[in-house]
Design a protein around this motif. Sequence first.
Motif, mmCIF file in Angstrom:
data_model
loop_
_atom_site.group_PDB
_atom_site.id
_atom_site.type_symbol
_atom_site.label_atom_id
_atom_site.label_comp_id
_atom_site.label_asym_id
_atom_site.label_seq_id
_atom_site.Cartn_x
_atom_site.Cartn_y
_atom_site.Cartn_z
ATOM 1 N N THR A 51 0.848 -1.188 0.000
ATOM 2 C CA THR A 51 0.000 0.000 0.000
ATOM 3 C C THR A 51 0.883 1.237 0.000
ATOM 4 O O THR A 51 1.909 1.281 0.706
ATOM 5 N N TYR A 52 0.494 2.227 -0.791
ATOM 6 C CA TYR A 52 1.248 3.477 -0.880
ATOM 7 C C TYR A 52 0.323 4.647 -0.558
ATOM 8 O O TYR A 52 -0.822 4.703 -1.025
ATOM 9 N N GLN A 53 0.849 5.575 0.216
ATOM 10 C CA GLN A 53 0.150 6.825 0.499
ATOM 11 C C GLN A 53 1.135 7.969 0.347
ATOM 12 O O GLN A 53 2.224 7.936 0.929
ATOM 13 N N ASP A 54 0.749 8.950 -0.476
ATOM 14 C CA ASP A 54 1.617 10.095 -0.765
ATOM 15 C C ASP A 54 2.978 9.636 -1.287
ATOM 16 O O ASP A 54 4.013 10.247 -0.984
ATOM 17 N N ARG A 57 5.660 3.965 0.944
ATOM 18 C CA ARG A 57 5.179 2.620 1.250
ATOM 19 C C ARG A 57 4.667 2.564 2.681
ATOM 20 O O ARG A 57 5.336 3.007 3.626
ATOM 21 N N VAL A 71 -8.347 2.491 2.140
ATOM 22 C CA VAL A 71 -7.827 3.331 1.057
ATOM 23 C C VAL A 71 -8.969 4.006 0.316
ATOM 24 O O VAL A 71 -8.913 5.199 -0.014
ATOM 25 N N ASP A 76 -7.206 8.383 -0.447
ATOM 26 C CA ASP A 76 -5.786 8.697 -0.566
ATOM 27 C C ASP A 76 -5.001 7.394 -0.655
ATOM 28 O O ASP A 76 -5.228 6.462 0.106
ATOM 29 N N GLY A 77 -4.059 7.346 -1.569
ATOM 30 C CA GLY A 77 -3.206 6.182 -1.713
ATOM 31 C C GLY A 77 -3.820 5.111 -2.598
ATOM 32 O O GLY A 77 -4.931 5.249 -3.122
ATOM 33 N N ASP A 158 -7.780 3.378 -7.146
ATOM 34 C CA ASP A 158 -7.072 3.120 -5.897
ATOM 35 C C ASP A 158 -6.357 1.773 -5.875
ATOM 36 O O ASP A 158 -6.071 1.244 -4.816
ATOM 37 N N ALA A 186 3.615 9.330 -5.942
ATOM 38 C CA ALA A 186 2.453 10.005 -5.362
ATOM 39 C C ALA A 186 1.412 10.378 -6.413
ATOM 40 O O ALA A 186 0.279 10.734 -6.057
#
Length: 375
Positions: A51-54, A57, A71, A76-77, A158, A186
């Motif tokens: 999972t990635y946010q901004d 990782r 998510v 976001d992410g 997403d 991002a």
Amino acid sequence: MSMAGNLRKVTGLGRVGGLRRVARLARRRPKVDLSHPARSPLGSSVVNCVTYQDGVRVPGDGDLVDIVERVRKSGDGFVWLGLHEPTDREFAGLAELFDLHPLAVEDAVEAHQRPKLERYGETLFAVFKTVCYVEHEQLTATSEVVDTGEIMVFVGQDFVVTVRHGRHGSLGPLREELESDPQQLAKGPAAVLHAIADHVVDDYLTVTDSVQADIDQVETDVFAENGARVDPGRIYQMKRELLELKRAVAPLGRPIEDLATKPIRVVAPEIQAYFRDVFDHLMRAKEQIAAFDELLNSILQAHLAQVTVAQNEDMRKITAWAAVIAVPTMVCGVYGMNFDHMPELHWRFGYPLVIGVISVACLALYRGFRRNGWL
């Protein structure tokens, strides 16, 4: 709980409710690394899930379904799930979780698809042909030069689901490269799609450079002193391998062009600029392959011409020697007719005279043919 622990069960179920039950049962599983380049240590088709946010990782502990829901609620992410040669059963739960179209799922599982880009509602489905140069000491009529595989990519708002087929084309190094550039990552799932496309096209250029070295070697051998003796099977093998490469590169032009020019909801305009760069590289690879094909045609024609010339040379030599041998054959044939009354038949110097005439005639013919390049 480890995300790796429940992924194995997620890929084997057809209902989201079942996913939650399996996740609860898997809480006691130890954490495992899913970054293996082929198949995961779990024995399933899952290679990795992150999972990635901004662009950063996020630790992967938790239920996959809960992570996807978080998510989606946060807006976001995104989640990036990587698979390697999944089966229908393994893919069923994921298809329902991410709302993937059945036709796209069938293509992703069966593989052997033509490079393409399709839109199913809010989801993009892209197919890329991966290529790999097969090292060999010497090119023969049976040498494998290009090995191909496939990468299928599902892209949503997403999530990114990548499905890889073949013995090469691992996305592990690409993932690490993307994670080292959080600003690019991002930009969302479209950034992952661009990175995969760019990675695949860069491999095309690398393989074409290696193939060019083989073609140069064939060309050198054909135009060498004994070029007519080169096995034509080597040239045909290069053309077959080049055709395999062409089938991977040529159909990808339209999908990349669509990603670079047409408005697509999951691909932001700022990402489309990057796809234009990929399109330029793809056109370069396509032009190189077309040039190689024409060059191989010319080499093959030149080789056939050399074979024809060599055959003509052999025929001229055979004809010249036949003419030289015809002189003593004719003289000996005349004096072998056993007539009683023939000139010089009982003359003491008849035999040396005939041998001398034969020798002089043969020598004159030999020098004449030699001077004209027949011998």
